[in-house]
Write a protein that holds these residues in place. Structure first.
Motif, mmCIF file in Angstrom:
data_model
loop_
_atom_site.group_PDB
_atom_site.id
_atom_site.type_symbol
_atom_site.label_atom_id
_atom_site.label_comp_id
_atom_site.label_asym_id
_atom_site.label_seq_id
_atom_site.Cartn_x
_atom_site.Cartn_y
_atom_site.Cartn_z
ATOM 1 N N LEU A 13 61.179 13.593 114.783
ATOM 2 C CA LEU A 13 60.534 12.296 114.497
ATOM 3 C C LEU A 13 60.299 11.758 115.908
ATOM 4 O O LEU A 13 61.256 11.702 116.743
ATOM 5 C CB LEU A 13 61.158 11.623 113.765
ATOM 6 N N HIS A 16 58.126 8.150 113.792
ATOM 7 C CA HIS A 16 58.737 7.847 112.764
ATOM 8 C C HIS A 16 60.292 7.513 113.099
ATOM 9 O O HIS A 16 60.662 8.245 113.921
ATOM 10 C CB HIS A 16 58.774 8.803 111.529
ATOM 11 N N ASP A 33 60.786 5.478 107.781
ATOM 12 C CA ASP A 33 59.997 4.535 108.047
ATOM 13 C C ASP A 33 59.043 4.699 109.328
ATOM 14 O O ASP A 33 59.470 5.651 110.152
ATOM 15 C CB ASP A 33 60.395 2.995 108.197
ATOM 16 N N ARG A 34 57.969 3.927 109.526
ATOM 17 C CA ARG A 34 57.104 4.079 110.674
ATOM 18 C C ARG A 34 58.107 3.611 111.877
ATOM 19 O O ARG A 34 58.445 2.642 111.664
ATOM 20 C CB ARG A 34 55.888 3.508 110.566
ATOM 21 N N TYR A 75 59.637 8.425 102.007
ATOM 22 C CA TYR A 75 58.959 7.726 102.974
ATOM 23 C C TYR A 75 57.725 7.142 102.252
ATOM 24 O O TYR A 75 57.173 7.893 101.092
ATOM 25 C CB TYR A 75 58.442 8.822 103.827
#
Ligand SMILES: [Zn+2]
Length: 406
Positions: A13, A16, A33-34, A75
């Motif tokens: 990631l 994220h 999550d972002r 997500y």
């Protein structure tokens, strides 16, 4: 190292992050999550986008298991404003846009599905059959788009029966590289034409030198139309198959005419006649000689069969041709209907039989692959749809590349 960090690194990631990991009895939940205001990519063109349009409701992806625990990612996907594509769902680094499982899991499933039935693969990963079918078909689509297409010189066209000989598929192999090139639903002219027009195309058809196949008019016609430079060679093993069928037809005709006492001695002789004489055991030889004294038509059939096989050993074309025309003449005089038919078939296909002395190839080179296809069908109890069977054949015999994990 924290488990969150470990998973974030495994999923590679960048925009994220993993916020929380929770363990329940049957699975491990991973919330994603972002990461801050990092830029997200468009799910269609993968371009970085400045604006997030909205946040959608939470979605879940199955991932490979962690030891025995099923891993699930959760997500809330964002929709981004892509300058090229407009408002689109973002690109997920861990999965394809359509997928309900991660790329890592779907590749693992695809690899196992080369060895096991789809049912068995599904059971192994705790998925349902349909998910496995979707994954394999996507992998095949990807593989066909991305596979290498070197020039092809020698191909073999063969047929595979589906549902116990009710329906046929046509398979085409590259006999030099021993790889499956193409599968077609049915064996008619229309069904096989796309191999020449779409899979090969006129340019690649020009490099074709030899096409090895059964004496099937539809195939021969297509080759003459689309690859006129290629030499048609009727496959040795198909010819021998027709020859054995002729012996068998004579035997069956005789069986019908025997009395019941004669039948007892006659029983189980089918294999004696199909076997090569030097492979017979002593008691088998004895039974064969009883048979010889008894049944002149069958003996004539058997000698004809043996005499024909000499054809394959000739190295000089004119000798091979001489042998074959002599053989055809004696078969026509044999008064055995199945042999007359076989001889007529040979006579009208000579231009594809005689080249054997110069080009010694046959579909036997890919017999292993043909058996593999049979076992694929068998382990899945015969596929109900041709579409699934075709996907499974490509998947197991096409040497297709798997999608790359990002
Ligand atoms: Zn875009």
């Amino acid at each position: 190292m924290l488990i969150e960090t470990f998973i974030r690194k495994q999923l590679r990631l960048k925009a994220h992050t993993v916020t929380r990991v929770e363990e329940t009895d049957e699975c491990m939940l991973v919330w994603i999550d972002r990461l801050g205001r990092r830029l997200l990519r468009c799910g269609v063109c993968r371009q970085r986008c400045l604006e997030v349009h909205d946040i959608r409701k939470e979605r879940e992806w199955r991932d490979l298991s962690m030891r025995k625990l099923v891993l699930k990612l959760r997500y809330c996907p964002r929709r981004v404003e892509c300058p090229r594509c407009g408002v689109r769902v973002e690109d997920f680094p861990w999965a394809e846009p359509w997928a309900r499982v991660t790329a890592a899991l779907s590749n693992a499933v695809a690899v196992l599905a080369r060895e096991l039935s789809w049912q068995g693969t599904a059971r192994h990963y705790g998925l349902n059959w349909k998910s496995v079918a979707t994954i394999v078909k996507r992998a095949v689509q990807y593989g066909l788009r991305h596979r290498k297409r070197p020039p092809v010189h020698v191909i073999g066209i063969d047929e595979v029966s589906r549902r116990k000989g009710q329906v046929y598929l046509t398979v085409v192999y590259d006999l030099e590289r021993r790889v499956l090139l193409w599968v077609g639903d049915d064996r008619t002219e229309e069904a096989v034409r796309p191999f020449f027009t779409k899979e090969m195309g006129p340019r690649r058809c020009r490099t074709l030198q030899v096409v090895c196949m059964d004496m099937w008019a539809a195939y021969a016609k297509l080759v003459r139309q689309h690859a006129p430079n290629a030499q048609i060679l009727f496959d040795r093993f198909h010819i021998v198959k027709h020859l054995n069928e002729a012996v068998d037809a004579v035997r069956r005709e005789l069986w019908r005419r025997l009395t019941s006492q004669e039948r007892t001695t006659f029983k189980g002789t089918r294999w004696l006649l199909l076997k090569n004489p030097w492979n017979l055991k002593d008691n088998q030889k004895e039974r064969l000689s009883t048979l010889v004294q008894w049944n002149t038509p069958l003996v004539r059939a058997w000698y004809l069969k043996e005499a024909f096989q000499l054809f394959w050993t000739y190295k000089q074309p004119w000798r091979a041709q001489q042998h074959l025309s002599k053989w055809i003449r004696s078969a026509m005089r044999s008064k055995l209907e199945p042999f007359k038919k076989f001889a007529q078939m040979l006579r009208s296909h000579l231009d594809g039989i005689l080249p054997w002395t110069k080009i010694r190839v046959s579909n036997a080179a890919v017999e292993g692959m043909n058996n593999k296809i049979k076992s694929i069908s068998h382990r899945s109890f015969g596929f109900r749809t041709a579409e699934n069977f075709i996907a499974a054949i490509y998947h197991c015999c096409g040497r297709l590349p798997l999608p790359v994990e990002r």
